[in-house]
Write an enzyme that holds these catalytic residues in place. Structure first.
Site, short mmCIF file in Angstrom:
data_model
loop_
_atom_site.label_atom_id
_atom_site.label_comp_id
_atom_site.label_asym_id
_atom_site.label_seq_id
_atom_site.Cartn_x
_atom_site.Cartn_y
_atom_site.Cartn_z
CB SER A 44 -0.87 0.15 1.26
OG SER A 44 -1.45 1.21 1.49
CG HIS B 227 -3.64 -1.15 -2.17
ND1 HIS B 227 -4.98 -1.86 -2.71
CD2 HIS B 227 -4.19 -0.46 -1.06
CE1 HIS B 227 -5.86 -1.55 -1.87
NE2 HIS B 227 -5.72 -0.54 -1.09
CG ASP C 182 -5.07 2.89 0.44
OD1 ASP C 182 -6.12 2.07 0.15
OD2 ASP C 182 -4.03 2.26 0.91
CG MET D 178 -8.47 7.63 1.64
SD MET D 178 -7.82 7.55 3.21
CE MET D 178 -7.03 6.10 3.30
CG HIS E 190 -9.16 0.53 -1.40
ND1 HIS E 190 -8.60 0.47 -0.12
CD2 HIS E 190 -10.73 0.51 -1.21
CE1 HIS E 190 -10.02 0.11 0.73
NE2 HIS E 190 -11.05 0.49 0.15
CG MET F 95 -11.43 3.72 1.33
SD MET F 95 -9.75 3.73 2.10
CE MET F 95 -8.63 3.62 0.89
CG MET G 90 -12.45 -2.44 4.01
SD MET G 90 -10.68 -1.86 3.37
CE MET G 90 -9.85 -1.01 4.70
CG PHE H 227 -6.16 6.83 9.35
CD1 PHE H 227 -5.48 8.09 9.08
CD2 PHE H 227 -7.56 7.05 9.62
CE1 PHE H 227 -6.17 9.52 9.05
CE2 PHE H 227 -8.30 8.25 9.79
CZ PHE H 227 -7.45 9.49 9.61
N GLY I 279 -1.73 1.40 9.42
CA GLY I 279 -1.00 1.11 10.66
C GLY I 279 -1.96 0.63 11.68
CG ASP J 290 -6.68 -2.64 2.38
OD1 ASP J 290 -5.54 -2.39 3.03
OD2 ASP J 290 -7.14 -1.69 1.57
N GLY K 37 0.78 -2.24 3.91
CA GLY K 37 1.36 -0.92 3.99
C GLY K 37 2.54 -1.10 5.09
C1 DX5 Z 1 -6.88 1.83 4.82
C2 DX5 Z 1 -6.00 1.69 3.63
C3 DX5 Z 1 -4.97 0.40 3.52
C4 DX5 Z 1 -3.73 0.95 4.32
C5 DX5 Z 1 -3.25 -0.39 5.00
O1 DX5 Z 1 -7.72 2.38 4.75
O2 DX5 Z 1 -7.41 1.00 2.71
O3 DX5 Z 1 -4.87 0.15 2.31
O4 DX5 Z 1 -2.90 1.70 3.68
O5 DX5 Z 1 -2.22 0.10 5.64
P1 DX5 Z 1 -1.57 -1.31 6.71
O6 DX5 Z 1 -1.24 -2.42 6.00
O7 DX5 Z 1 -0.54 -0.39 7.25
O8 DX5 Z 1 -2.66 -1.68 7.79
ZN ZN Z 2 -6.65 0.19 0.69
#
Ligand code: DX5
Ligand code: ZN
Length: 222
Positions: free
Chosen positions: A9, A34, A36, A38, A67, A69, A142, A148, A150, A176, A198
């Site tokens: 990610s 990947h 993200d 948003m 992805h 969001m 999900m 976010f 982490g 994810d 990520g």
């Molecule tokens: C969260 C994202 C993820 C995120 C995953 O909303 O969709 O793709 O970057 O990050 P980690 O692997 O750190 O949970």
């Molecule tokens: Zn994602």
């Protein structure tokens, strides 16, 4: 059987050096990148959009697994198609009325349609999108609340993955959120084959080792 796809990610990358971060991940064995997207509305965070995808596309031929969001995914189809996105995964929670039109438009722009669901959304909600005459090609489960990187992996989401795998033996099933060496076993044995990671990849001293461990876990579970 659905092949393993490991998708770092890029939300966890250094956005100021996106092209070199992407190249670094590909050289470490990543299958997909990947991305993200948003909108600060569907989720309480704001990241990147079509202009950044377009810039990155000039530096790589890699599969850009986007992805979305966002509250209005339909508005993003045309610009992301032009920008060179590969996969377009929208959220089922905001697409109940227009998913058929969405899937059609995504495909007509040369992208691969996928559907994502938040932790609180029952898995049954995606069945019509996989079983329709113009189906999505991937379901993203999900394993954290979107918004976010982490966050902590939610193991209870594995019931959804198991249910999907039982129903659709060759479907791409992506997980994810919170995936890494300590959680991949649960996701792989439940039947996930597309793994987004990520912080566990970008935070590792040797990201290539994490990527190959994720792949090995998926392949061994199959
Ligand atoms: C969260 C994202 C993820 C995120 C995953 O909303 O969709 O793709 O970057 O990050 P980690 O692997 O750190 O949970
Ligand atoms: Zn994602």
């Amino acid at each position: 059987m659905a092949p393993a796809k490991i998708a770092p990610s890029m939300l966890s990358s250094d956005f100021a050096n996106l092209a070199s971060e992407a190249q670094r991940m590909l050289s470490f064995g990543a299958d997909w990148l990947h991305m993200d997207i948003m909108d600060g509305h569907f989720v309480p965070n704001l990241t990147i959009g079509a202009p950044v995808i377009e810039s990155l596309r000039k530096h790589t031929n890699a599969y850009l697994d986007c992805h979305l969001m966002v509250t209005n995914p339909l508005d993003y189809v045309e610009p992301l198609g032009k920008a060179g996105a590969s996969g377009f995964t929208f959220h089922v929670e905001v697409s109940k009325e227009n998913w058929q039109e969405l899937v059609e438009r995504i495909r007509s722009k040369g992208m691969r349609p996928g559907v994502a669901l938040k932790p609180g959304t029952p898995i049954e909600e995606v069945y019509p999108l996989v079983e329709g005459k113009n189906p999505v090609e991937m379901v993203l489960v999900m394993t954290v609340e979107p918004g976010f990187g982490g966050q902590k992996f939610m193991p209870e989401m594995m019931d959804k993955v198991r249910e999907l795998r039982k129903r659709y033996p060759s479907l791409d099933i992506e997980v994810d959120g919170g995936l890494g060496p300590s959680t991949i076993g649960m996701a792989a044995s439940a039947g996930a084959n597309c793994i987004v990671a990520g912080s566990s990849v970008f935070g590792a001293p040797k990201p290539e080792q994490v990527i190959s461990l994720l792949r090995k876990s998926v392949e061994e579970a199959q």
